[in-house]
Design a protein around this motif. Structure first.
Motif, PDB file in Angstrom:
ATOM      1  N   UNK A   1     -32.576  -8.926  30.248  1.00 40.37           N
ATOM      2  CA  UNK A   1     -32.829 -10.333  30.533  1.00 40.37           C
ATOM      3  C   UNK A   1     -33.042 -11.142  29.261  1.00 40.37           C
ATOM      4  N   UNK A   2     -33.776 -10.583  28.303  1.00 39.32           N
ATOM      5  CA  UNK A   2     -34.016 -11.299  27.053  1.00 39.32           C
ATOM      6  C   UNK A   2     -32.704 -11.570  26.323  1.00 39.32           C
ATOM      7  N   UNK A   3     -31.828 -10.579  26.328  1.00 33.60           N
ATOM      8  CA  UNK A   3     -30.530 -10.761  25.670  1.00 33.60           C
ATOM      9  C   UNK A   3     -29.715 -11.830  26.383  1.00 33.60           C
ATOM     10  N   UNK A   4     -29.740 -11.810  27.732  1.00 36.29           N
ATOM     11  CA  UNK A   4     -28.974 -12.801  28.492  1.00 36.29           C
ATOM     12  C   UNK A   4     -29.498 -14.213  28.243  1.00 36.29           C
ATOM     13  N   UNK A   5     -30.813 -14.364  28.152  1.00 33.24           N
ATOM     14  CA  UNK A   5     -31.401 -15.696  27.974  1.00 33.24           C
ATOM     15  C   UNK A   5     -31.056 -16.266  26.605  1.00 33.24           C
ATOM     16  N   UNK A   6     -31.277 -15.474  25.529  1.00 27.30           N
ATOM     17  CA  UNK A   6     -31.064 -16.068  24.200  1.00 27.30           C
ATOM     18  C   UNK A   6     -29.577 -16.273  23.890  1.00 27.30           C
ATOM     19  N   UNK A   7     -28.703 -15.398  24.438  1.00 25.62           N
ATOM     20  CA  UNK A   7     -27.267 -15.636  24.226  1.00 25.62           C
ATOM     21  C   UNK A   7     -26.805 -16.845  25.033  1.00 25.62           C
ATOM     22  N   UNK A   8     -27.361 -17.038  26.233  1.00 23.66           N
ATOM     23  CA  UNK A   8     -27.006 -18.225  27.034  1.00 23.66           C
ATOM     24  C   UNK A   8     -27.442 -19.497  26.307  1.00 23.66           C
ATOM     25  N   UNK A   9     -28.651 -19.488  25.738  1.00 27.58           N
ATOM     26  CA  UNK A   9     -29.133 -20.654  25.005  1.00 27.58           C
ATOM     27  C   UNK A   9     -28.236 -20.946  23.802  1.00 27.58           C
TER      28      UNK A   9
ATOM     29  N   UNK B   1     -19.271 -17.816  28.705  1.00 25.82           N
ATOM     30  CA  UNK B   1     -19.717 -17.018  29.850  1.00 25.82           C
ATOM     31  C   UNK B   1     -19.393 -15.547  29.649  1.00 25.82           C
ATOM     32  N   UNK B   2     -18.200 -15.284  29.138  1.00 26.91           N
ATOM     33  CA  UNK B   2     -17.810 -13.898  28.884  1.00 26.91           C
ATOM     34  C   UNK B   2     -18.713 -13.269  27.832  1.00 26.91           C
ATOM     35  N   UNK B   3     -19.105 -14.039  26.796  1.00 26.66           N
ATOM     36  CA  UNK B   3     -19.965 -13.515  25.741  1.00 26.66           C
ATOM     37  C   UNK B   3     -21.334 -13.152  26.258  1.00 26.66           C
ATOM     38  N   UNK B   4     -21.887 -14.007  27.143  1.00 23.03           N
ATOM     39  CA  UNK B   4     -23.211 -13.728  27.701  1.00 23.03           C
ATOM     40  C   UNK B   4     -23.176 -12.458  28.535  1.00 23.03           C
ATOM     41  N   UNK B   5     -22.136 -12.331  29.380  1.00 25.64           N
ATOM     42  CA  UNK B   5     -22.025 -11.153  30.253  1.00 25.64           C
ATOM     43  C   UNK B   5     -21.866  -9.879  29.414  1.00 25.64           C
ATOM     44  N   UNK B   6     -21.014  -9.958  28.368  1.00 33.81           N
ATOM     45  CA  UNK B   6     -20.754  -8.774  27.540  1.00 33.81           C
ATOM     46  C   UNK B   6     -22.017  -8.336  26.793  1.00 33.81           C
TER      47      UNK B   6
END
Length: 712
Positions: free
Chosen positions: A82-90, A55-60
């Protein structure tokens, strides 16, 4: 050619819209496999901490992307975030899932592949929206000129006005380094003219240290700049001690180019002219050439040495004085196959070379001769060539025909002269046949126009440093992308005959000792072709008296008359203090020493006594009387019936020209070059000669051709 990315992406591995998602997917899947292996091995994974870290990685990552996209419009900035948040979350979801389950299934691999396929178009949109930022990043990186050598030259090129020249990474050469260049605005020719200014701007380079060459790729937009930090031309390059056999079919190394690369010249199908003032190093360079050719198992040297045989006699001395080589074998033949030291012998040698070329041409089935030990190449070397060409029309005619016709028959020429003008070489026809031209040091720059007429502005022979330095223009290198004469330094061999203390030196002689057994004999067919001009007895006592005199040897005729039993024997301690041995006749010498072993006595066959020679003064008086009688007889003939003295010679020129034919203008030009003191015949007179001759035809306007009439 240059080591830089071809698009606007400053990070090398982020180039492609397709490859980047695939690379990322492979990396993520590999990470999942690592976690699966750890779990299979019994490791207890901190799943809670992994979740918090994810979670911390996605937020950062999302926050970082939001900040870096500050300069873009609002919706674009939110898309990137948003694109960065989506692919890091995946990514983090996959890693946490593999910690619970197993990544070793087809379903797991399919999930990652599907995610890569889904994110590829989204990544393409992301890159398209960031194209301005990417271009700005690349422009900023280019503006920050690379540090080091490439950066220095990039700035120097800009300083001298060379716009649009990109400098690649340097590579080391033997004399410095080479820089690949990409030309986008400045042309090759334009950059060539800026080299002197570049040398000045650099501050630490000597004149001539820069050489620009076209790229081996042949592209007009690519070039290579060679920078010489080592002054090759001021160094001494000793002749290597190698004596292993070579082939005349391969280039022979004679020194170093200024770039530090070997100076290589191919002597096969290559006529060479060397020009330079006295003391420029021509004689030493000739010794280097002879040292190279005499290592060839498929080449024979004939030499015209009109400087009293000064170059040739050093090579002949070991044979003439009966030396032994390092194996104890008697040197029983000269390393040079024929040497001429006066005009009569030189014309005889040139006629023989023409006969060899004609004979080989008759025997060829087509194409050209490939030199071998059985049929070796014949290399004719002329030292002090102007002494013959400027005063002997017969030599000029024969030389012209030989140079033209000998190429395919493996008969080639190496000439030296003190200038590059027509009278020194034999005229424009011979000049045009030289494939390689070498210019050594002269006092004046203007001499360069006679040696390198088409490259006068690139060449200054007066500024060559030291003896043995030269410019070389080789047609072969021009065809490979060369731009004109290159500077080089020939190998050095000491040709002094004694040192400062008066001790005799034999450096050249030792070269002959090391090589005498390598060179072949001329093939029997060519020997028969040359016999008409005295090839068989070229080493007779009469024709080698110059060598006997130069070396302090007695002639064979004197030995025959006195019965000297030491003639022809190798010099030993017992004979060193006695009278010098006689210069041997070649055939007789070989026969007498064929079965000789050290310590055995040797018999000398008695030679027939020579007829007493006529007094030279009397001979000259008789010749003068004959000339005067001819002059009186010619004057008695009415002018209208008198035959022009050059008519037969001009007629022969038509015959020699073959199918190419000859024009009246060419005839007059050649007559003026060969006989500058004569008044040439008029055009009408020459045309009349041709019209009256039964074998001369005029197939088209102005051209005259020889035509043999068929038997009826």
């Amino acid at each position: 050619m240059l080591d830089r990315p071809r698009n606007h992406e400053p990070i090398p591995w982020r180039h492609s819209v397709i490859s980047t998602p695939l690379y990322t997917a492979a990396t993520v899947y590999t990470g999942g496999l690592a976690l699966g292996v750890m779990e299979d091995l019994g490791a207890t994974l901190p799943l809670g901490w992994m979740g918090l870290g994810s979670a911390a990685g996605v937020i950062t990552a999302s926050a970082s992307r939001f900040v870096r996209a500050k300069g873009q419009n609002g919706w674009r900035r939110w898309y990137h975030t948003g694109f960065t948040a989506v692919w890091t979350s995946a990514t983090y979801t996959w890693l946490n899932w593999t910690a619970h389950g197993s990544p070793w299934t087809f379903a797991a691999a399919s999930i990652v592949a599907g995610a890569a396929a889904t994110f590829t178009p989204l990544y393409a949109v992301d890159r398209w929206l960031r194209q301005d930022i990417i271009a700005a990043q690349w422009a900023d990186e280019v503006s920050q000129v690379p540090r080091g050598v490439s950066g220095q030259w990039h700035q120097l090129l800009l300083d001298v006005g060379a716009q649009g020249v990109e400098v690649g990474r340097p590579r080391d050469t033997r004399s410095g380094y080479a820089l690949p260049l990409l030309l986008t605005q400045t042309t090759f020719e334009g950059l060539l003219g800026l080299l002197p200014l570049l040398e000045t701007r650099h501050g630490d380079l000597r004149t001539g240290a820069l050489q620009l060459r076209r790229s081996p790729s042949g592209k007009a937009s690519e070039a290579v700049l060679f920078v010489a930090t080592r002054d090759v031309l001021s160094e001494t390059a000793p002749l290597p001690e190698d004596v292993h056999p070579l082939s005349i079919r391969e280039p022979l190394t004679l020194g170093l180019l200024e770039s530090g690369e070997p100076l290589e010249i191919l002597f096969r199908q290559n006529s060479i002219f060397i020009a330079g003032k006295k003391g420029s190093g021509k004689s030493v360079f000739l010794h280097v050439i002879i040292a190279a050719i005499t290592r060839c198992t498929d080449a024979v040297i004939w030499m015209i040495d009109l400087a009293q045989g000064n170059t040739a006699k050093r090579w002949l001395r070991p044979w003439a004085e009966g030396w032994k080589d390092r194996h104890g074998d008697l040197i029983d033949r000269p390393i040079l196959d024929w040497v001429a030291t006066d005009h009569e012998e030189a014309v005889r040698l040139l006629n023989a070379s023409l006969a060899v070329g004609d004979g080989r041409a008759r025997r060829m089935k087509g194409g050209k001769i490939r030199p071998s030990a059985k049929v070796p190449a014949l290399i004719v070397i002329s030292d002090e060539n102007p002494d013959l060409m400027a005063v002997n029309p017969g030599a000029v005619q024969t030389k012209t025909r030989s140079v033209k016709k000998g190429r395919k028959a493996a008969v080639d020429f190496v000439d030296t002269g003190q200038r590059g003008t027509g009278p020194n070489t034999g005229g424009g026809e011979i000049n045009s046949q030289y494939d390689t031209v070498i210019g050594m040091k002269f006092r004046e720059k203007a001499e360069g126009q006679f040696v390198f007429s088409g490259f006068y502005n690139q060449v200054d022979l007066s500024k060559l440093p030291g003896n043995g330095s030269m410019y070389i223009l080789d047609e072969a290198r021009l065809k490979e992308g060369g731009i004109g004469p290159e500077r080089a330094k020939g190998h050095f061999v000491n040709d002094d005959d004694e040192d400062d203390d008066g001790k005799q030196l034999d450096d050249i002689e030792q070269l002959a000792v090391d090589r005498w057994a390598i060179r072949p004999d001329l093939d029997p067919e060519s020997q028969r072709d040359a016999d008409e001009y005295g090839y068989a007895d070229r080493w007779s006592a009469e024709r080698t008296a110059w060598l006997a005199e130069a070396l302090g040897l007695e002639t064979a005729a004197h030995v025959s008359a006195t019965g000297d039993k030491t003639a022809g024997q190798p010099r030993t301690a017992a004979t060193a203090t006695s009278r010098p041995p006689a210069l041997p006749d070649l055939d007789d010498y070989i026969n007498r020493h064929k079965d000789w072993k050290p310590g055995q006595p040797q018999a000398v066959e008695q030679q027939p006594e020579q007829e007493e020679e006529t007094d030279p003064a009397l001979q000259e008086a008789i010749a003068a009387a004959v000339r005067e009688a001819e002059r009186i007889a010619e004057a008695a003939v009415p002018p209208q019936t008198r035959r022009h003295p050059r008519r037969d010679e001009v007629t022969q020129w038509v015959r020699d020209s073959g199918d190419d034919g000859i024009t009246v203008a060419q005839v007059r030009e050649r007559l003026q070059a060969l006989y500058p003191g004569d008044t040439p015949p008029s055009d009408t007179a020459v045309q009349k000669w041709f019209a009256e001759h039964e074998h001369i035809t005029k197939p088209k306007r102005g051209l005259y051709v020889w035509a043999e009439k068929e038997d009826s």
